[in-house]
Design a protein around this motif. Structure first.
Motif, PDB file in Angstrom:
ATOM      1  N   ARG A   1       9.413  30.907   9.580  1.00 26.24           N
ATOM      2  CA  ARG A   1      10.484  30.569  10.090  1.00 26.24           C
ATOM      3  C   ARG A   1      10.658  29.734  11.302  1.00 26.24           C
ATOM      4  O   ARG A   1      11.050  28.320  11.504  1.00 26.24           O
ATOM      5  N   VAL A   2       9.988  29.687  12.054  1.00 25.76           N
ATOM      6  CA  VAL A   2       9.945  29.171  13.187  1.00 25.76           C
ATOM      7  C   VAL A   2       8.783  28.371  13.510  1.00 25.76           C
ATOM      8  O   VAL A   2       9.815  27.198  13.738  1.00 25.76           O
ATOM      9  N   ILE A   3       8.420  28.909  12.848  1.00 26.79           N
ATOM     10  CA  ILE A   3       6.409  27.478  12.671  1.00 26.79           C
ATOM     11  C   ILE A   3       7.499  26.378  11.963  1.00 26.79           C
ATOM     12  O   ILE A   3       7.394  25.003  12.256  1.00 26.79           O
ATOM     13  N   THR A   4       8.678  27.140  10.583  1.00 32.17           N
ATOM     14  CA  THR A   4       9.042  25.570   9.912  1.00 32.17           C
ATOM     15  C   THR A   4      10.101  24.551  10.069  1.00 32.17           C
ATOM     16  O   THR A   4      10.027  23.535  10.296  1.00 32.17           O
ATOM     17  N   ALA A   5      11.064  25.323  11.020  1.00 32.67           N
ATOM     18  CA  ALA A   5      11.501  24.184  12.485  1.00 32.67           C
ATOM     19  C   ALA A   5      11.465  24.389  13.159  1.00 32.67           C
ATOM     20  O   ALA A   5      11.462  22.169  12.691  1.00 32.67           O
ATOM     21  N   CYS A   6       9.964  23.977  13.808  1.00 35.33           N
ATOM     22  CA  CYS A   6       9.102  22.892  14.228  1.00 35.33           C
ATOM     23  C   CYS A   6       8.337  22.011  13.861  1.00 35.33           C
ATOM     24  O   CYS A   6       8.596  20.800  13.947  1.00 35.33           O
ATOM     25  N   ILE A   7       7.886  21.899  11.852  1.00 36.35           N
ATOM     26  CA  ILE A   7       7.425  20.801  11.504  1.00 36.35           C
ATOM     27  C   ILE A   7       9.296  19.991  10.766  1.00 36.35           C
ATOM     28  O   ILE A   7       8.441  18.795  10.844  1.00 36.35           O
TER      29      ILE A   7
ATOM     30  N   PRO B   1       9.700  21.613  19.638  1.00 40.35           N
ATOM     31  CA  PRO B   1       9.718  22.425  20.492  1.00 40.35           C
ATOM     32  C   PRO B   1      10.303  24.014  19.755  1.00 40.35           C
ATOM     33  O   PRO B   1      11.315  24.004  19.867  1.00 40.35           O
ATOM     34  N   VAL B   2       9.310  24.919  19.639  1.00 41.07           N
ATOM     35  CA  VAL B   2      10.218  26.750  19.133  1.00 41.07           C
ATOM     36  C   VAL B   2       9.461  26.936  19.942  1.00 41.07           C
ATOM     37  O   VAL B   2       8.179  26.697  20.987  1.00 41.07           O
ATOM     38  N   TYR B   3       9.933  28.608  19.736  1.00 39.63           N
ATOM     39  CA  TYR B   3       9.398  29.355  21.220  1.00 39.63           C
ATOM     40  C   TYR B   3       8.743  30.736  20.673  1.00 39.63           C
ATOM     41  O   TYR B   3       9.752  31.298  19.029  1.00 39.63           O
ATOM     42  N   LEU B   4       7.918  31.149  20.179  1.00 39.28           N
ATOM     43  CA  LEU B   4       7.259  32.902  19.337  1.00 39.28           C
ATOM     44  C   LEU B   4       7.109  34.040  21.102  1.00 39.28           C
ATOM     45  O   LEU B   4       6.272  33.490  21.453  1.00 39.28           O
ATOM     46  N   PHE B   5       7.824  35.081  20.738  1.00 35.16           N
ATOM     47  CA  PHE B   5       7.631  35.098  22.410  1.00 35.16           C
ATOM     48  C   PHE B   5       6.749  36.774  21.385  1.00 35.16           C
ATOM     49  O   PHE B   5       7.994  37.756  20.757  1.00 35.16           O
TER      50      PHE B   5
ATOM     51  N   PRO C   1       6.760  18.517  18.040  1.00 30.47           N
ATOM     52  CA  PRO C   1       6.610  19.482  17.621  1.00 30.47           C
ATOM     53  C   PRO C   1       5.714  20.449  18.004  1.00 30.47           C
ATOM     54  O   PRO C   1       4.665  19.664  18.013  1.00 30.47           O
ATOM     55  N   VAL C   2       6.501  20.776  19.218  1.00 34.88           N
ATOM     56  CA  VAL C   2       5.448  22.446  19.775  1.00 34.88           C
ATOM     57  C   VAL C   2       5.476  23.511  19.638  1.00 34.88           C
ATOM     58  O   VAL C   2       6.051  24.206  19.900  1.00 34.88           O
ATOM     59  N   LEU C   3       5.022  24.105  19.354  1.00 40.20           N
ATOM     60  CA  LEU C   3       5.092  25.965  19.568  1.00 40.20           C
ATOM     61  C   LEU C   3       4.689  26.013  20.322  1.00 40.20           C
ATOM     62  O   LEU C   3       3.540  26.353  21.184  1.00 40.20           O
ATOM     63  N   HIS C   4       5.199  27.496  21.489  1.00 42.96           N
ATOM     64  CA  HIS C   4       5.220  27.783  22.698  1.00 42.96           C
ATOM     65  C   HIS C   4       5.000  28.827  22.387  1.00 42.96           C
ATOM     66  O   HIS C   4       5.422  29.666  22.118  1.00 42.96           O
ATOM     67  N   ILE C   5       3.842  30.117  22.389  1.00 51.48           N
ATOM     68  CA  ILE C   5       3.538  30.919  22.292  1.00 51.48           C
ATOM     69  C   ILE C   5       3.453  31.716  23.915  1.00 51.48           C
ATOM     70  O   ILE C   5       2.320  32.029  24.926  1.00 51.48           O
ATOM     71  N   VAL C   6       4.043  33.373  23.530  1.00 54.57           N
ATOM     72  CA  VAL C   6       4.212  33.948  24.978  1.00 54.57           C
ATOM     73  C   VAL C   6       3.745  34.528  24.892  1.00 54.57           C
ATOM     74  O   VAL C   6       5.052  35.606  24.150  1.00 54.57           O
ATOM     75  N   GLY C   7       3.111  35.568  25.648  1.00 55.38           N
ATOM     76  CA  GLY C   7       3.027  37.050  25.146  1.00 55.38           C
ATOM     77  C   GLY C   7       3.720  37.744  26.504  1.00 55.38           C
ATOM     78  O   GLY C   7       3.271  37.159  28.149  1.00 55.38           O
TER      79      GLY C   7
END
Length: 576
Positions: A154-160, A165-169, A97-103
């Motif tokens: 939603r995205v973080i819950t899917a990750c865990i 991995p999930v992405y947040l832009f 489980p990895v969250l990739h935050i992209v600016g």
């Protein structure tokens, strides 16, 4: 009126609730505003990596060693996120489980599509997000503050829950938009939906019937997803209360304490130790827990356990021979299975289990003083301690460590399925930080001279953060696993031999105290004396040990795996 919080701060609070304490990444002009919030957050440490690929590797290692949390990486638009994508793909492959935050550019820029730097110059601002879709379970671009909190959750819950991995832009102008704090009072859930009671009861009955039909001659085979989906505690209770013999696949190493009296060792199909192969393949029933049947995890698909003798427990389904029961997950099933199978303990206790231990070679083909894999790994098993975090690089190290038992509560970290060379350096950084958070033991990295050249920069980050791993560098003059696969004497498998014992001094901060230490060992005696030195074993500072080895020496398991892979991946000139 509800209290207000910025969207960036909301995201950080959600991560803090998950006990994320380290954020990996590289600053870039589209994430700098968000990084102000990260740096000022009392519970979050901005790590700051040498490059985005290493940052992705570090987030992966962090998540593997800290199962109650996730790994987090922050990059900038385009050039940063694409540099990280190999690491994210590896986490997807191996279910981490990895969250990739992209600016990303502001909402107005995304609407008007000017020819900004870091774009492809053709107005396709969504090109990178489309690429990311291949390596993430879900993603979200936060364009509307009215839905931002729900999308983050939603995205973080899917990750865990999915262990993927999930992405947040996050556009630059969205970071400081204000939203209500209300959702923060509802904890995020890591639980799967409950199993259907009627179906679950039927599955339990079916499993019990199969064990009865096998006259109690059953074994457990534990694999990677038992770790990824957090059922190690449930598995421990299951194996101890039933008494059935338990074995592990390579990716499941350390899921079960290898000193447990009913633990028989690592099953890797045809390349297993003969006594392990015989016990697993002759069992009337194999109950697989979290199985992942990749080539290197199964001895190149040489498992000899037919479906009619197999039950498979997975995170989101159960297989009983040829029948599949969707949405019957092992997290909820195993606790209910324990009392149903505990009655077989008497029969299970009569099943013999081979004792899994380290074996020193009776005759070393490389000579009495030369350090060989056959000697080194049994010797290392004497050096390992409880709660050590042992990171082994793809190739000789990941195969070598399989053949020796690890102490209680030790954690094995390796990337057997994705197999990106150099992954372990960044992963060691993340693993060491997670180990520090959880009061675990030493962090030990085993890596070859070829692999470490890809990612060596991140050792400087370890020293800046005052981490103290031991780096065991196997100097065998190139890419040994590739030599076994193809091109034994080809120049493309050679590398430049760096002055390894000088590297820590070059990469260390000027104010680092105590200073790093480096050693070179040429013989078994030199290596043995170093391992017996208390100051070395206590990890008072970061240390590098250059281990001189024969370029054609490798663990027996790797040699057998390479032989099998060579047959299936043979280079054939079909036009001849």
């Amino acid at each position: 009126m509800s209290e207000q919080i910025t969207i960036g701060a909301y995201l950080l609070e959600r991560l803090a609730q998950l006990k994320v304490t380290s954020m990996f990444g590289v600053p870039g002009d589209f994430n700098l505003g968000f990084l102000d919030l990260v740096e000022d957050h009392p519970a979050m440490e901005w790590i700051g990596n040498c490059n985005e690929l290493n940052a992705a590797y570090a987030a992966d290692g962090y998540a593997r060693v800290k199962p109650t949390s996730i790994g987090v990486i922050t990059t900038t638009f385009g050039v940063g996120e694409l540099s990280a994508i190999n690491g994210i793909a590896g986490a997807f492959s191996e279910m981490v489980p990895v969250l990739h935050i992209v600016g990303v550019p502001s909402t107005s820029q995304q609407k008007n599509k000017p020819m900004l730097h870091h774009t492809l110059g053709d107005g396709r601002y969504d090109a990178y997000a489309k690429a990311a879709e291949q390596f993430a379970i879900t993603q979200a671009t936060l364009l509307d503050k009215r839905t931002a909190a729900q999308e983050i959750d939603r995205v973080i819950t899917a990750c865990i829950t999915s262990a993927r991995p999930v992405y947040l832009f996050i556009p630059t102008d969205v970071v400081f938009m204000k939203i209500p704090t209300g959702n923060l009072h509802t904890p995020l859930t890591s639980a799967f939906p409950p199993n259907d009671e009627e179906t679950e009861q039927f599955v339990l009955d079916e499993i019990v019937r199969k064990v009865e039909a096998a006259d109690g001659d059953a074994i457990f085979l534990v694999d990677a997803c038992a770790v990824r989906h957090h059922v190690k505690d449930e598995v421990k209770e299951l194996v101890e209360k039933t008494g059935f013999p338990v074995y592990a696949a390579p990716m499941g190493k350390s899921a079960v304490w290898e000193g447990y009296e009913r633990y028989g060792g690592i099953y890797v199909g045809s390349i297993s130790r003969p006594e392990i192969k015989e016990k697993v393949e002759s069992a009337k029933l194999i109950i697989s827990i979290g199985g992942l049947k990749s080539d290197f995890n199964t001895g190149n698909f040489t498992y000899r356990i037919p479906k009619q003798r197999t039950i498979e427990l997975h995170s989101d389904h159960t297989l009983v021979q040829y029948a599949k029961y969707d949405a019957i997950g092992m997290k909820q099933l195993i606790p209910k299975l324990i009392p149903r199978l505990a009655g077989f303990a008497a029969a299970a206790s009569k099943l013999s289990v081979p004792r899994f231990g380290a074996r020193f070679p009776t005759e070393d083909p490389l000579g009495e003083e030369t350090i060989s894999h056959a000697w080194m790994w049994p010797r290392m098993s004497q050096f390992f301690r409880e709660k050590d975090v042992i990171v082994s690089e793809t190739g000789t190290s990941s195969f070598g460590v399989l053949d020796v038992p690890l102490p209680k509560d030790a954690i094995n970290v390796s990337q057997i399925l994705w197999g990106s060379i150099g992954w372990t350096v960044g992963s060691t950084l993340g693993a060491a930080l997670a180990a520090r958070d959880q009061n675990l033991g030493r962090t030990l990295l085993f890596i070859g001279d070829g692999s470490i050249q890809l990612t060596i920069q991140e050792v400087s980050t370890m020293m800046r953060l005052r981490l103290k791993p031991i780096i065991f560098l196997l100097n065998n003059s190139g890419y040994t696993i590739e030599r076994y696969l193809h091109g034994t004497h080809r120049k493309y498998n050679d590398i430049v031999n760096w002055k390894w014992t000088q590297l820590l001094d070059v990469l260390a901060p000027a104010d680092l105290e105590p200073r790093p230490k480096s050693y070179t060992v040429h013989t078994k005696k030199e290596f043995d004396e170093l391992l017996n030195t208390p100051s070395f074993a206590s990890c008072e500072t970061i240390q590098l040990v250059e281990i001189m080895m024969d370029r054609f020496d490798a663990p027996q398991a790797l040699q057998r795996q390479a032989e099998l892979s060579g047959k299936t991946n043979a280079y054939v000139a079909e036009y001849l």
